[in-house]
Design an enzyme around this catalytic site. Structure first.
Site, PDB file in Angstrom:
ATOM      1  N   ASN A 132      26.401 -72.711  82.846  1.00 28.99           N
ATOM      2  CA  ASN A 132      26.592 -72.495  81.410  1.00 28.99           C
ATOM      3  C   ASN A 132      25.281 -72.804  80.710  1.00 28.99           C
ATOM      4  O   ASN A 132      25.116 -72.522  79.536  1.00 28.99           O
ATOM      5  CB  ASN A 132      27.767 -73.304  80.855  1.00 28.99           C
ATOM      6  CG  ASN A 132      27.540 -74.813  80.896  1.00 28.99           C
ATOM      7  OD1 ASN A 132      26.409 -75.291  80.903  1.00 28.99           O
ATOM      8  ND2 ASN A 132      28.620 -75.556  80.900  1.00 28.99           N
ATOM      9  N   HIS A 134      25.682 -64.492  76.892  1.00 24.51           N
ATOM     10  CA  HIS A 134      26.408 -65.010  78.052  1.00 24.51           C
ATOM     11  C   HIS A 134      27.835 -64.476  78.091  1.00 24.51           C
ATOM     12  O   HIS A 134      28.363 -64.182  79.150  1.00 24.51           O
ATOM     13  CB  HIS A 134      26.409 -66.542  78.034  1.00 24.51           C
ATOM     14  CG  HIS A 134      25.102 -67.124  78.474  1.00 24.51           C
ATOM     15  ND1 HIS A 134      24.980 -68.360  79.049  1.00 24.51           N
ATOM     16  CD2 HIS A 134      23.843 -66.624  78.418  1.00 24.51           C
ATOM     17  CE1 HIS A 134      23.696 -68.593  79.339  1.00 24.51           C
ATOM     18  NE2 HIS A 134      22.993 -67.566  78.945  1.00 24.51           N
ATOM     19  N   ARG A 188      22.686 -66.758  71.911  1.00 21.56           N
ATOM     20  CA  ARG A 188      22.776 -66.929  73.363  1.00 21.56           C
ATOM     21  C   ARG A 188      24.222 -66.877  73.845  1.00 21.56           C
ATOM     22  O   ARG A 188      24.518 -66.357  74.925  1.00 21.56           O
ATOM     23  CB  ARG A 188      22.140 -68.274  73.754  1.00 21.56           C
ATOM     24  CG  ARG A 188      22.032 -68.471  75.239  1.00 21.56           C
ATOM     25  CD  ARG A 188      21.018 -69.550  75.557  1.00 21.56           C
ATOM     26  NE  ARG A 188      20.837 -69.733  76.976  1.00 21.56           N
ATOM     27  CZ  ARG A 188      21.118 -70.871  77.624  1.00 21.56           C
ATOM     28  NH1 ARG A 188      21.601 -71.902  76.960  1.00 21.56           N
ATOM     29  NH2 ARG A 188      20.906 -70.959  78.903  1.00 21.56           N
ATOM     30  N   HIS A 201      14.106 -64.960  72.954  1.00 21.63           N
ATOM     31  CA  HIS A 201      13.412 -66.235  73.200  1.00 21.63           C
ATOM     32  C   HIS A 201      12.317 -66.508  72.169  1.00 21.63           C
ATOM     33  O   HIS A 201      11.537 -67.434  72.326  1.00 21.63           O
ATOM     34  CB  HIS A 201      12.852 -66.267  74.634  1.00 21.63           C
ATOM     35  CG  HIS A 201      13.925 -66.356  75.687  1.00 21.63           C
ATOM     36  ND1 HIS A 201      13.682 -66.299  77.023  1.00 21.63           N
ATOM     37  CD2 HIS A 201      15.274 -66.519  75.573  1.00 21.63           C
ATOM     38  CE1 HIS A 201      14.822 -66.419  77.696  1.00 21.63           C
ATOM     39  NE2 HIS A 201      15.806 -66.534  76.832  1.00 21.63           N
TER      40      HIS A 201
END
Ligand code: HEM
Ligand SMILES: *[C@@H]1O[C@H](CO)[C@@H](O)[C@H](O)[C@H]1NC(C)=O
Ligand SMILES: *[C@@H]1O[C@H](CO)[C@@H](O)[C@H](O)[C@H]1NC(C)=O
Length: 346
Positions: free
Chosen positions: A111, A83, A79, A213
């Protein structure tokens, strides 16, 4: 060009057109295959071959040691990479810590609770790389994150792939630049597709990457609106959610649960990087609206159904997509540097 010219003049001399065409085709193919992909700037597989030839093994050893301490290493690192790449490009700007004068990206309210183990993975791998004299301050934090991401996917049973390298670290990190750059779990297909398209990722890439996911956790508040008060009366849930799953979710996430409670996003195989994500969507078990909509919307459903059936096809699409993700906003030349400490600008 010189190879092409040399072989051209040689074949011209014997006046036989067939070798000429063959040589031309061969030379052109060779020349073209050595040209880097336009969007990948200077990225290539063997970038550190002369600079720090063992870098990939060093990072892999550090990531594996961290993985043996905690499985969270896997989703946290994956992740973090996503990001990082979506905000100001894959330049490790997400890893910068805030100072008294600058609020950094990682401290933006969006965040989205990035797990500390992702940051720790990069910092440990960087220390291992820098412990080798030849490699000290020669490998960017952005590349270390890209290698570590490839490694955690493999450690969780996902596809193995060669990672493109040659990114520099960004020269700034500001919380304000996060606003509006990350997808929201409430997004529909059009919004998701539009946001990924801004980074050169098409709808298939977006669907493949969403399968991340299949690992990791979500805090209850990220989907509470789907299991409580979706509509009046008070106890209605989002009708696209599987009823049995709603009951399970309510059991794990009662109303007013402690904000720190988090649950597995893939309840079936939470520690495997596999295509279970797509099978879950077929049964109404996508945790966020942004997950379930990939099956609910008839434009993306065929892709979900295909990858639920064919894990090899999914793996190939995922490798293509994460390779493209790794090219987003890559910095080279004067726009970046090699950070000595991944958490602090030089
Ligand atoms: C498509 C739009 C996406 C949305 C709306 C989204 C949203 C979210 C949200 C809300 C969480 C839960 C955070 C928490 O409560 O702690 C989450 C977790 C996660 N996301 Fe996404 N995400 C998206 C795409 C992606 C992509 C492309 C990747 C990576 C390739 C990714 C990897 C992860 C991982 C691994 C976790 C688990 C983190 C952990 O356990 O620490 N997501 N995502
Ligand atoms: C994320 O942001 C919140 C507040 O916006 C902060 O308390 C938290 O420490 C941040 N998380 C990380 C990992 O930096
Ligand atoms: C709901 O989930 C259960 C358990 O996974 C499954 O057997 C059932 O078919 C699902 N229902 C629907 C409507 O998909």
């Amino acid at each position: 060009m010189s190879i092409l010219q040399a072989s051209l003049s040689k074949t011209m001399r014997n006046h036989n057109p067939l070798p000429l065409i063959l040589t031309l085709t061969l030379s052109l193919t060779l020349t073209l295959s050595f040209l880097p992909h336009k969007t990948s700037a200077q990225l290539r597989h063997n970038y550190y071959a002369n600079i720090c030839p063992n870098v990939e093994n060093i990072v892999k050893a550090a990531v594996t040691a961290k993985f043996q301490q905690t499985f969270v290493t896997v989703p946290a690192t994956l992740r973090l990479f996503f990001h990082d790449c979506f905000v100001e490009g894959c330049d490790a700007s997400i890893i910068i810590a805030s100072t008294s004068t600058n609020k950094a990206e990682k401290d933006h309210s969006d965040n989205l609770s990035l797990a500390g183990d992702g940051f720790d993975t990069v910092i440990k791998a960087k220390a291992a790389v820098d412990a080798v004299p030849q490699c000290q301050n020669k490998v960017s934090c952005a590349d270390i994150l890209a290698i570590a991401t490839r490694d955690v996917i493999a450690l969780a049973g996902g596809p193995k792939y060669e990672v493109e390298l040659g990114r520099l670290d960004g020269l700034s990190s500001m919380a304000v630049s996060v606003t509006g750059r990350l997808p929201d779990p409430s997004f529909n297909l059009n919004k998701l597709t539009r946001m990924f398209a801004k980074h050169g990722l098409n709808q298939a890439d977006m669907i493949a990457l969403s399968a991340a996911h299949t690992l990791g956790f979500s805090h209850c508040n990220r989907f509470a609106n789907r299991i409580y008060n979706f509509r009046r009366p008070r106890w209605t849930a989002d009708p696209t959610l599987n009823r049995t799953y709603v009951d399970q979710l309510r059991g794990m996430c009662p109303r007013h649960v402690d904000a720190r409670v988090a649950i597995n996003m893939d309840p079936i195989t939470p520690r495997l990087f596999d295509n279970q994500y797509f099978k879950n969507l077929q049964r109404g078990m996508g945790l966020f609206n942004s997950d379930q909509v990939l099956h609910a919307d008839l434009r993306s459903r065929p892709t979900v159904d295909l990858w639920a059936e064919n894990s090899k096809a999914f793996e190939k699409a995922f490798v293509d997509a994460i390779t493209k993700l790794g090219r987003v906003g890559v910095k080279t030349g004067s726009r970046g540097n090699i950070r000595r400490d991944c958490g602090v600008l030089n």
